[in-house]
Design an enzyme around this catalytic site. Structure first.
Site, mmCIF file in Angstrom:
data_model
loop_
_atom_site.group_PDB
_atom_site.id
_atom_site.type_symbol
_atom_site.label_atom_id
_atom_site.label_comp_id
_atom_site.label_asym_id
_atom_site.label_seq_id
_atom_site.Cartn_x
_atom_site.Cartn_y
_atom_site.Cartn_z
ATOM 1 C CB SER A 63 42.043 43.303 41.512
ATOM 2 O OG SER A 63 41.504 44.186 40.577
ATOM 3 C CE LYS A 66 41.887 42.071 37.689
ATOM 4 N NZ LYS A 66 42.037 43.501 37.815
ATOM 5 C CE1 TYR A 190 38.753 41.476 35.292
ATOM 6 C CE2 TYR A 190 37.006 43.063 34.939
ATOM 7 C CZ TYR A 190 38.251 42.766 35.418
ATOM 8 O OH TYR A 190 39.007 43.727 36.030
ATOM 9 C CE1 TYR A 241 45.081 46.583 39.950
ATOM 10 C CE2 TYR A 241 44.876 47.774 42.012
ATOM 11 C CZ TYR A 241 44.406 46.844 41.124
ATOM 12 O OH TYR A 241 43.260 46.177 41.408
ATOM 13 C CB VAL A 259 39.039 48.763 43.917
ATOM 14 C CG1 VAL A 259 40.162 49.185 42.987
ATOM 15 C CG2 VAL A 259 37.992 47.958 43.206
#
Lengths: 307, 307, 307, 307
Positions: A63, A66, A190, A241, A259
Site C-alpha cells: 500500500s 498508493k 492496481y 488505515y 502489509v
C-alpha cells in the site's frame, strides 16, 4: 544529533523485541518472509543517507505504492480527482465496503483499497494496463533515482489470484461510475502497483520530494510545494488505515504503511525515512516499524507537532 | 512577514464573502448571533498579538472547550484516559451514537460529543458539579491569563433544555461503564464547559501553551512537550468532526472548531490563532473561519506539512 | 388430536433436555429463577384449557407485555401510531440504537425496546404514570379474565436501576420528537409493563382475543378482526427480535417472547398458547420454549403456513 | 365467494388507480413495459382458475425466480443450505452489501440478491452454466405444467451488462467462501433465472405446489409438506425486501415480488395467486400488485392470520 548512534540503538532494540506482530499470510509470497527482518534508512534534507539493519533488502511495498499512484494521478487530473475520492479518514478497515455503500460509491480517501483502485482507474486512462504499470514503475524509479526497482511478478500474480475482495470493490464502484474502465484491467494495474519491490534505502530515496516541498533533489519539481503539503496531510490523517490517529499521536510524522511491513515516513524539511519489519499489528501496520519510528521521533525531536 | 497587512486583507475579504454559511439554530442564544461578524487574533511565539475584525467580542466557544477539558483530564488520570476514549478520527458526525454501539461504548476520540462527555466524567471525580465547572473555568482563565472569562449561563441553560441527544449518549455510555457518575451531573459539567464565552483574543491567548511545547508563556509548564504534541495531533486528526481530513488538507494546522463559529488553530513554535465567524458549513465548522485560516496559511507558510 | 398426551410428551422431553440456555442475569430478580422450570398452557378456540409442567407458576412476562401495550396504544391513536413506529423486522438486536439513528428516531417496529418505549409514551398521554400503569394492568386482567394478575415491584425497581440503555433510547427519541413526554415517566411506565407477572395459564388466557379474531371469549370485541390479524402479523415478523425469521421457519406461529423465558404464541382460530422456561438462547428467546412450540406444531399441524 | 366478481372489481379499480408507481429503468427491456398493464390469476385448491386483466401476457419474473431456485437448491443440498444463507429478514435494501460485511459473507436470506447468488452457486454444482439454467427452466415448466415458458435472452443480456453491483456481491462472497464457483458462471446462472418470462396464469400455476403442502396437482410430491411450509415462511418474512413486514401487515399472505412488477402470493390450502403491474413503489415492489392483493385479502378473508 548523532543519527548513526540513534539508528544503532534502534536496530539493537528491534532485534530483541519480543512482540514482532504477525506476518501477512494472505498471499504465499508475503507469508514466507522472515519475521526477524528489520531495516531502516534515512535520507536527510542535506542529502545524507543513514541506514541500519536490513536496509538494502527488497520487500513488497504494497500500500505504500498508493503514495506514488496518488502523486501520478494528481498530475493527470489535478483537483478533479477529489470528485471521485474523498480525503477523510475512513473509520473502517482498509478493505471495508460498508463506507462505500453509505457514501454512494465514493471512497473515503485515496489510501484505502477502494480509493487506490480509483487511482489505478485514473492512471489507466488512455493506456493499456502494461503501459500504465510501466509508467508508474518509471515514476518510482525517477523519484528514487534508481532504475533497478522492479515489480515482483510472483507477488502480482498472487494478488490477482486472491483478490476477490478488491474485485468486489471495483465492480461495486463501477456500478456507481466511480470506476470508469473495466474492473479487470484496473485491478491488474492496481495489483502490479502493490507488487513493486523496494528496499528501505530505495524507498527513503523515493520519498525525498515530499521532504523537499515537491522538488526532486536532482533538480526540477515533481509537484508544487502546495501539492506536496497536501499529500503529506493525507498521509498523516489516512496513512495507517484505522490506526492513523494513533500513529499521528505516537509518532507525529506523516507516514504510509503497507502489509509487506514497510512504512514510509516524511518529516518536511528534515528527513525521508523508510522502515521495514514484516510482522504486523492487528491494524495491519508494521509492529516494529511503528515502534522504531516512535523511538526515532523521541530521539530526534522530528515531529510535525513540535519538539 | 507583514502580519498586520495579511490580517487586514483577510478581514476585508471575509467582510465581502458571499457564502457565509448558516448560524447554528439549535439553541436560541446561538441563533441570535449576527452572521456578519468576523474576528481573528494571532499570538506569535515572540508574544506579539495581532488582531483583526471583531477580535474582542465574546462568543460561545462550544466544542473548542474540549481542548481544555482534555488537557485537564489528562492532568488528572494521564494515559489511563485512553482506556475510556479512543484517539481515532470518527468518520461520523459529531453526535452520532452508531460508532458507540459498534465499539462497546468507547467514544472514538475526545473531540466528539461522546468523548467530551467522558472528559466531563473524569473531571467531575471527587467534585460537586459546580466545583468541576469552576475548576475548568479557572484553568482556562489561567491559560489565557485573563480572569474576566466567564460562562454564559443562558447558553448553559439552553444546552440543558435541548440536550436530549447528549443525554442519550451519556446514558448509553453509563450502560457500558464508560461514564461512571450519574449522567445528570456529568452533563451539567459538559454543558457549562460548552457555554464558556471568550473573544478571539482570549482564545488565542489560551492556546499559547500548545504553541510553546506545553510551557505557559508567563512561566512553568502546563503540560509536558510530549503531551502538547499529542494534544495537537488529536486536534489535527479529529478537531473538525468528519471534515478533519479536509481541514488538514486545506489549512495544514492542528485546529479545533465549535458550533459557535470559533476555531482555535495552533502552529507549533510559531503561532496560536483564533478565528470567529458564526456561519457554519454543512459539516458544522465555521465557513469563513476555515477560509480565513486557509488564506492565512497560504500567506504565511504556516503549515505543519512544510512551507 | 390427543392434546393431553402431546403435552405430556413435550413436558417429559423438556424435563430431560440437556441444553436449557442461560437465564437472563441483567437484573437480580430474573437471575434467581430456577432454570429447571418448564410450563405450558393451551386454550383452544372451543374454550378448553390444557396444561403441563409449571403452568401455574408466575414469571416476569417482560417483552410479551409489548403485545398488550400495542393493543392498548392502537385503541388510543389508531393507525396514527404508524407515524411514530415502523412495522418492519429490525435486523438488529432488541436494544440497538444504530437503526434509530439511521431512520431518524423512528423505531423499526413496536416489539423492539425503542418501539415499546413509544407505546409507553402513547399510553401515558393524559395520565400520571401510575394511572397509565394501572390502565395497562386492568387491560391485561380483563383479557385474561383474572384480577389476581399483578406487577412485581421488585422487578420494576430493578429494571429502573439497570435501565441506562433504555434511558439512552428514550432520550434519543425525545431528541427526534418520537417520544413526546419526559423520558422519566415514560420509562417508569415501560419498566412496570415489563414487570407484570403472569403464569402460562394466565398468559394463554390473555391471548385468546387474538385467536378469536379480536373477540373477547366472554363477549364483545377487544379489537376488530382486521386489527387482530395485523397484530398477529407483527408478532410473526418481529416477535422474536433478530431471530423472528427463524421462529417463523421452525414453528410457523405468530409469537412474542420475553427475556423472562415466556413466549405467547397464537394460532388463529385454533389456539392461544403460552410456554415458559427461563433459559435463553443467544438471541434472547427461551431455548426450551421455542423447542416446545416446534414440537407442538409438528404434533398438531398448527402452522399458519399449512399442515 | 364470487371470485369472478371480486376479480372484476379489482381489475376495474386498478385500471383507474392514479398512483401506479414507477417502472424499473435499470435495464432497457424492463423500462419499455407499458405502465398501464395489470393482470391477475388465481388457481384455487380445487383446481379452478380465475383470471382478470392482462393475465396471459408474459413479463419478466425477476426475483420471483428466487422461490424456484430456493426449492431446487433445497432439493440438492437440503438443510446444509442454511450454513451458507440465513433466514432472517434483512432490514436493508435488496442489493445492500453492508449486511454481508457485518455477517462475514453470509447473506441474511435467500431472497435478497446476495442470497439468490448463493442459490445459483448451489444449483451450478456439477453443471455447466447452460445446464444449470436449463435445469431451472425445466423445473419451472414442470411446476406450471407448461412447456412454453422460456427465458428472455435480451433481458438476460441486459442484466449481464448492468450487473456490476451483483458482480460485486458475488466476488465479495467468493472472498468469504460463501460462493464456491467462479463468479462469472454463477452470475450467468443468476441473471438467466431472473430473465424467465411468465404470465400471471403460468406463475399462479407454478405456485400450486406451495398451496398444496408440497404436492404437484398432477401427482407426486415436489417437496415435503414441511419444506413447503418453510418456503412459505421465508416468503412471508423476507419476500418483499425491506417492506416484507408491511406486506404481511397489509396483505397477510406469503408472497414474493420481482422488479418486473410481478408478485406470487400463496394462501396455504386455498389459493395460488399471481398479480402483475409494472410500476413499482419506492421499496421496489409492484405498487398496484400489492394493492390488488390487499383488496383480494379483504374481499376473500384469505389471510394466514385469520379471517
Amino acid at each position: 544529533m548523532d543519527l548513526p548512534a540513534i539508528l544503532a540503538r534502534i536496530v539493537a532494540e528491534m532485534r530483541d523485541a519480543p512482540d514482532r506482530g504477525a506476518v501477512a499470510r494472505y498471499i504465499p509470497s508475503l507469508a514466507g518472509v522472515d519475521p526477524a527482518r528489520f531495516g531502516i534508512a534515512i535520507v536527510t534534507a542535506d542529502g545524507d543517507t543513514f541506514m541500519g539493519g536490513d536496509a538494502n533488502i527488497g520487500f513488497s511495498i504494497q500500500s505504500i505504492s498508493k503514495v506514488f499512484s496518488l502523486t501520478l494521478a494528481l498530475g493527470k487530473v489535478g483537483d478533479r480527482l477529489w470528485e471521485r475520492v474523498g480525503r477523510e479518514p475512513s473509520g473502517n478497515s482498509f478493505n471495508s465496503i460498508v463506507q462505500l455503500e453509505a457514501e454512494k460509491g465514493i471512497p473515503r480517501n485515496p489510501f484505502i483499497n477502494a480509493g487506490a483502485i480509483v487511482l489505478a482507474d485514473v492512471n489507466l486512462a488512455g493506456h493499456l494496463p502494461r503501459e500504465a504499470i510501466g509508467e508508474l514503475l518509471q515514476f518510482v524509479r525517477y523519484l528514487a533515482a534508481d532504475d533497478s526497482i522492479a515489480i515482483d511478478e510472483a507477488v502480482a500474480r498472487s494478488e490477482e489470484q486472491t483478490g476477490e475482495r478488491n474485485r468486489a470493490l471495483a465492480h461495486f464502484m463501477k456500478s456507481y461510475g466511480t470506476v470508469q474502465h473495466e474492473p479487470d484491467p484496473v485491478l491488474g494495474t492496481y495489483f502490479h502497483a502493490c507488487a513493486i519491490e523496494m528496499s528501505c534505502r530505495q524507498l527513503a530515496q523515493a520519498g525525498r520530494f515530499l521532504m523537499l516541498g515537491g522538488r526532486h533533489p536532482e533538480g526540477g519539481n515533481v509537484v508544487s510545494a502546495r501539492r506536496a503539503r497536501r499529500i503529506l496531510s493525507l498521509m498523516l490523517t489516512c496513512g495507517h488505515y484505522d490506526a492513523s490517529g494513533d500513529f499521528a499521536f505516537r509518532v507525529g510524522m506523516p507516514g504510509k504503511s503497507g502489509v509487506g511491513g514497510g512504512i514510509l515516513a516524511v518529516v518536511p524539511g528534515r528527513a525521508s525515512i523508510a522502515v521495514w519489519s514484516p510482522g504486523l499489528n492487528p491494524s495491519g501496520n508494521s509492529q516494529l516499524g511503528g515502534l522504531a519510528l516512535e523511538r526515532l521521533a523521541e530521539a530526534t525531536g522530528w515531529s510535525i507537532f513540535g519538539h
